[in-house]
Design a protein around this motif. Structure first.
Motif, short mmCIF file in Angstrom:
data_model
loop_
_atom_site.label_atom_id
_atom_site.label_comp_id
_atom_site.label_asym_id
_atom_site.label_seq_id
_atom_site.Cartn_x
_atom_site.Cartn_y
_atom_site.Cartn_z
N ALA A 90 3.60 14.69 -0.52
CA ALA A 90 2.81 13.46 -0.43
C ALA A 90 3.71 12.26 -0.15
O ALA A 90 3.37 11.39 0.66
N ILE A 91 4.87 12.21 -0.80
CA ILE A 91 5.81 11.12 -0.56
C ILE A 91 6.32 11.16 0.88
O ILE A 91 6.42 10.13 1.55
N ALA A 92 6.62 12.35 1.38
CA ALA A 92 7.09 12.48 2.77
C ALA A 92 6.00 12.04 3.75
O ALA A 92 6.30 11.36 4.74
N PHE A 93 4.75 12.42 3.47
CA PHE A 93 3.64 12.03 4.35
C PHE A 93 3.50 10.51 4.39
O PHE A 93 3.38 9.91 5.46
N VAL A 94 3.51 9.88 3.22
CA VAL A 94 3.34 8.43 3.15
C VAL A 94 4.54 7.72 3.80
O VAL A 94 4.35 6.77 4.58
N ALA A 95 5.74 8.16 3.50
CA ALA A 95 6.92 7.52 4.07
C ALA A 95 6.97 7.68 5.59
O ALA A 95 7.28 6.73 6.32
N ASN A 144 0.83 -1.21 0.00
CA ASN A 144 0.00 0.00 0.00
C ASN A 144 0.86 1.26 0.00
O ASN A 144 0.55 2.25 -0.68
N THR A 145 1.93 1.25 0.77
CA THR A 145 2.83 2.40 0.82
C THR A 145 3.50 2.61 -0.53
O THR A 145 3.58 3.75 -1.02
N ALA A 146 3.97 1.53 -1.13
CA ALA A 146 4.61 1.65 -2.45
C ALA A 146 3.63 2.17 -3.49
O ALA A 146 3.98 3.04 -4.32
N MET A 147 2.40 1.69 -3.45
CA MET A 147 1.39 2.16 -4.41
C MET A 147 1.05 3.63 -4.18
O MET A 147 0.86 4.39 -5.13
N ALA A 148 0.99 4.06 -2.92
CA ALA A 148 0.70 5.45 -2.62
C ALA A 148 1.83 6.37 -3.08
O ALA A 148 1.58 7.46 -3.61
N ILE A 149 3.07 5.93 -2.89
CA ILE A 149 4.21 6.72 -3.37
C ILE A 149 4.22 6.79 -4.89
O ILE A 149 4.44 7.86 -5.48
N TYR A 150 3.92 5.67 -5.54
CA TYR A 150 3.88 5.65 -7.00
C TYR A 150 2.77 6.57 -7.55
O TYR A 150 2.98 7.30 -8.51
N SER A 151 1.60 6.54 -6.89
CA SER A 151 0.48 7.35 -7.39
C SER A 151 0.58 8.82 -6.98
O SER A 151 -0.23 9.63 -7.43
N SER A 152 1.56 9.17 -6.17
CA SER A 152 1.71 10.58 -5.76
C SER A 152 2.31 11.43 -6.88
O SER A 152 2.34 12.65 -6.77
#
Length: 150
Positions: A54-59, A40-48
């Motif tokens: 957004a990448i910082a928030f997800v990471a 899910n994290t990888a998909m969220a970073i990819y879709s950002s």
């Protein structure tokens, strides 16, 4: 079958309640959950689409959750609720959960109208303050008279 109140052998009793022994290992369900979280994290970073915030928030959310699960894993095998280790783990869990609450509230409140954003922040604040009170300030009235602590 409940264990005797004084029986702490093998991690089977704490406060007079029978608990399964804690071996510190991971189950297949735990590993599946970590894989799902990582995917899910990888998909969220990819879709950002390269948005650094957004990448910082997800990471940061991912790392926060990993640290939270690690702290909860440490909390499992302890027996003395007044030990230094338990207090440190409790404090770490409270800080990590407060950070997650504030981060998610920030994201949710940003897309809400002002009245709802105020409500989101009020609920987040009450959650953080209530959790602090429940974990660090409030003492159970029956805790002093419980035979497992004597």
């Amino acid at each position: 079958m409940p264990a005797a109140d004084g029986d702490l052998e093998g991690g089977r009793a704490w406060r007079g309640v029978a608990t399964p022994p804690h071996d510190g290992g991971f189950t297949w369900l735990t590993m599946m959950g970590f894989w799902f979280l990582t995917l899910n994290t990888a998909m969220a970073i990819y879709s950002s689409q390269g948005d650094p915030w957004a990448i910082a928030f997800v990471a940061f959310s991912y790392l926060d959750l990993l640290l939270l699960f690690y702290c909860l894993q440490l909390f499992g095998p302890v027996h003395d609720p007044n030990s230094w280790r338990v207090r440190c783990v409790k404090a770490s869990v409270r800080v990590l959960t407060a950070l997650l609450t504030v981060m998610f509230s920030l994201k949710v409140a940003a897309v809400m109208p002002l009245a709802l954003a105020i409500m989101v922040w009020a609920l987040a604040g009450s959650t953080v303050i209530g959790g602090f009170y429940a974990f660090f300030v409030h003492r159970d009235a029956t805790a002093g008279s419980h035979p497992a602590r004597a």
